[in-house]
Design a protein around this motif. Structure first.
Motif, PDB file in Angstrom:
ATOM      1  N   ARG A 172      -2.332   5.689   1.769  1.00  0.00           N
ATOM      2  CA  ARG A 172      -3.200   4.665   2.038  1.00  0.00           C
ATOM      3  C   ARG A 172      -3.214   4.168   3.468  1.00  0.00           C
ATOM      4  O   ARG A 172      -3.930   4.029   4.287  1.00  0.00           O
ATOM      5  N   ARG A 173      -2.011   3.763   3.963  1.00  0.00           N
ATOM      6  CA  ARG A 173      -1.440   3.295   5.316  1.00  0.00           C
ATOM      7  C   ARG A 173      -1.991   4.454   6.337  1.00  0.00           C
ATOM      8  O   ARG A 173      -2.549   4.003   7.427  1.00  0.00           O
ATOM      9  N   GLN A 201       0.819  -1.170   0.152  1.00  0.00           N
ATOM     10  CA  GLN A 201       0.006   0.044   0.027  1.00  0.00           C
ATOM     11  C   GLN A 201       0.919   1.267   0.204  1.00  0.00           C
ATOM     12  O   GLN A 201       1.993   1.322   0.404  1.00  0.00           O
TER      13      GLN A 201
END
Length: 91
Positions: free
Chosen positions: A57-58, A53
């Motif tokens: 996104r994380r 990712q």
């Protein structure tokens, strides 16, 4: 008029035993090999989860996890309604 006849109990017992023997035969015949089929869509979702990712996104996921743990996350009803409508229109 006779209500209790002695011959009727024998007929009931033979009827019950015949039903049990048929169930036993069906049980043996249905024993087979277990099989699992995974849909194409599920495989695609698995690929998306396994891919690395992006940092953005994380960060978003960790923010959402924190909100859920604190109890401050609220489900946006308009987005939920859009997803439900899209699902039902697709079918």
């Amino acid at each position: 008029m006779r209500i209790n006849e002695t011959n009727r109990t024998g007929m009931i017992n033979s009827y019950n035993s015949a039903g049990k023997s048929q169930e036993a035969k069906k049980g043996r015949a249905s024993m087979g090999k277990d099989e699992v089929n995974i849909s194409h869509e599920a495989l695609e979702m698995l690929k998306q989860v396994e891919e690395p990712q992006s940092p953005a996104r994380r960060e978003k996921v960790s923010s959402l996890k924190q909100q859920v743990e604190e109890g401050t996350y609220k489900v946006p009803s308009d987005k939920l309604a859009e997803k439900i409508l899209a699902f039902w229109r697709k079918q």
